[in-house]
Scaffold this active site. Structure first.
Site, PDB file in Angstrom:
ATOM      1  N   GLU A 170       0.781   0.501   5.421  1.00 23.98           N
ATOM      2  CA  GLU A 170       0.710   1.953   5.574  1.00 23.98           C
ATOM      3  C   GLU A 170      -0.452   2.500   6.416  1.00 23.98           C
ATOM      4  OE1 GLU A 170       1.089   3.811   1.712  1.00 23.98           O
ATOM      5  OE2 GLU A 170       3.246   3.400   1.671  1.00 23.98           O
ATOM      6  N   GLU A 313       8.821  -0.826   0.881  1.00 21.92           N
ATOM      7  CA  GLU A 313       8.491  -0.041  -0.310  1.00 21.92           C
ATOM      8  C   GLU A 313       9.488   1.093  -0.459  1.00 21.92           C
ATOM      9  OE1 GLU A 313       4.594   1.538  -0.993  1.00 21.92           O
ATOM     10  OE2 GLU A 313       3.579  -0.288  -0.310  1.00 21.92           O
TER      11      GLU A 313
END
Length: 390
Positions: A170, A313
Site C-alpha cells: 500500500e 486484500e
C-alpha cells in the site's frame, strides 16, 4: 439481503460478464487470506515498532498460524497466503538492505510453515513505500538500499517456485508515481568475475548500476538474485486501490516496469479493495460490490494492455451485508479470471477473533470453525469459483 438470494446474483454476474467479454468461464487461479502478525506495530507512515509484532508462529507467540493455514487448505480449498512483515523486523530496526539473521530466521519459520501446506506464499514488505516516515527513493531510504533488501530476500527463495514476491504494501501519497515505477540502467551477471570473493551484498552492488528507482529496482534485484520465474506483485499509489489504479496513473506507470530481458512475464498488478463506505477496511458493514467503480475499469484496462492483477486484500465484517457484496465481487472477478487471478482476505493470523475484519478461524481442539464471511462467501468450497476446488 438474504443468504439465499446470493447465488442467483453470482450466476447473473458470471453470465453477463462472460457474454460481454465473449469468453468461456474459467475459475480463478488463487484464493486465500493474509496471515498477519509480523507486521503488527507498523503505521501507514512506515514506522514499525518491532516489539509489538506478534508472529503467527506457535513457537514464537503461541499463535498457531500453521494450524490456521492447514485448515484453510484442507477445509476451504485456499491455495495462497500473504505473509506481511515489517522491513524493520527483518533488519532489526536498521535502515539497511542487510537481513538480520535471527529476525529473518523467525520470519522464515512462517514462510516454511506456509510452504509445507503446498500453498503459494506471498512475501509482503508491509511499509507503505516508507521507512520511519520517509518515502523510498523520494527523500527516504535510497533505491540502492531498497534494491539490496529485495536482492537478499529473493536470493534465499530463488529456487522456491511457490514463493511470490510482493514488492510493497500500500504505497500512498507518493509525490511522483512515475518515479516510484520507472527504471534506470543495470549491469548483467557477466560484469562480475567469478574469481571475486565478495559477500552477496557486495556482489549485489557490482551487479547493478544503482540508479534504478522504486518498483523497477525491486524487480531487477529479484530477477538478478536468481528468482527468474516467480511472480512479482507491483503496487500502485493510493494504497494500491483498485478503484484509482487506472485513473490515478498507477497502471500506466507500472506498465513500464519490465524484467531485465525486457518482458513483463509474471509481473502482476497488486490491488486492494474494501467494501465499507469509505474504503478504509475499518468498518463492519459493507455498502458496495465495487464492480462499477473499481473492477470494471480495472479489468477493461488489464485486458486492453495484456496484463493481470491479484487482489491481495479485500474483506469486511462478519455480517450479512458483507456476505452479499463480497459474493458479488468474487463472482465478477471469476467472470474475468483471464485478467484477475484471485483474491486474498484480510485477515487471519495473530488477530483476535473479535477484530472488526477478522477471518481468524476458531480452534475447537479437534477442528477449526470459520467466521461467517469465510464460510458463506470467501471459501472456495462455498463459492466454487476457484481452480483448487473445481
Amino acid at each position: 439481503m438474504t443468504i439465499k438470494s446470493l447465488y442467483p446474483l453470482i450466476a447473473a454476474a458470471l453470465s453477463a460478464a462472460a457474454v460481454a467479454n465473449g469468453q468461456t468461464f474459467a475459475p480463478l487461479r488463487f484464493a486465500g487470506v493474509n496471515i498477519a502478525g509480523f507486521d503488527f506495530g507498523c503505521g501507514t507512515d512506515g514506522t514499525c515498532v518491532i516489539s509489538e509484532a506478534v508472529p503467527p508462529v506457535y513457537q514464537l507467540s503461541g499463535v498457531d498460524g500453521l494450524g490456521q493455514m492447514q485448515h484453510f487448505v484442507k477445509d476451504d480449498g485456499y491455495n495462497v497466503f500473504r505473509l506481511p512483515v515489517a522491513w524493520q523486523y527483518l533488519t532489526y530496526s536498521q535502515m539497511t538492505g542487510v537481513l538480520n539473521e535471527t529476525q529473518f530466521s523467525n520470519y522464515n519459520m512462517l514462510v516454511s510453515d506456509c510452504l509445507s501446506t503446498g500453498a503459494y506464499c506471498v512475501i509482503d514488505i508491509h511499509n507503505y513505500a516508507r521507512y520511519d516516515g520517509e518515502i523510498i527513493g523520494q527523500g527516504g531510504p535510497s533505491n540502492e538500499i531498497f534494491a539490496e533488501l529485495w536482492y537478499n530476500i529473493a536470493s534465499y527463495w530463488q529456487n522456491e517456485t511457490n514463493v511470490i514476491f510482493g514488492v510493497m504494501n500500500e504505497p500512498h501519497d507518493l509525490p511522483n508515481i512515475t518515479t516510484w515505477a520507472e527504471s534506470g540502467m543495470i549491469f548483467t551477471l557477466t560484469d562480475v568475475s567469478p574469481a571475486e570473493n565478495v559477500t552477496s551484498s557486495l556482489q549485489f552492488r557490482l551487479l547493478m548500476l544503482l540508479k534504478t528507482l522504486g518498483t523497477q529496482s525491486a524487480v531487477t534485484s529479484i530477477r538478478q538474485a536468481g528468482a527468474t520465474t516467480q511472480m512479482i506483485l507491483l503496487p500502485g499509489d493510493d494504497y494500491t486501490s483498485a478503484e484509482t489504479f487506472v485513473s490515478g496513473g498507477s497502471a500506466e506507470a507500472l506498465n513500464m516496469v519490465q524484467n531485465p530481458d525486457g518482458t513483463t512475464t509474471n509481473l502482476i498488478m497488486d490491488v486492494h479493495k474494501y467494501l465499507d463506505y469509505d474504503n478504509s477496511g475499518t468498518n463492519a458493514a459493507c455498502v458496495t460490490n465495487n464492480i462499477e467503480d473499481s473492477w470494471y475499469p480495472l479489468t477493461t484496462w488489464l485486458r486492453a494492455n495484456g496484463r493481470q492483477a491479484l487482489n491481495t486484500e479485500t474483506g469486511g465484517g462478519n455480517v450479512d451485508s458483507c456476505v452479499g457484496y463480497i459474493s458479488q465481487e468474487i463472482g465478477y472477478q471469476a467472470a474475468n479470471s483471464d485478467v484477475i487471478l484471485g483474491y486474498l482476505g484480510w485477515s487471519a493470523g495473530s488477530f483476535a477473533t473479535d477484530y472488526v475484519l477478522s477471518q481468524v478461524p476458531t480452534d475447537n481442539g479437534t477442528s477449526w470453525d470459520d467466521c461467517l464471511l469465510v464460510s458463506m462467501a470467501m471459501s472456495p468450497m462455498t463459492n466454487m469459483l476457484v481452480a483448487s476446488v473445481v
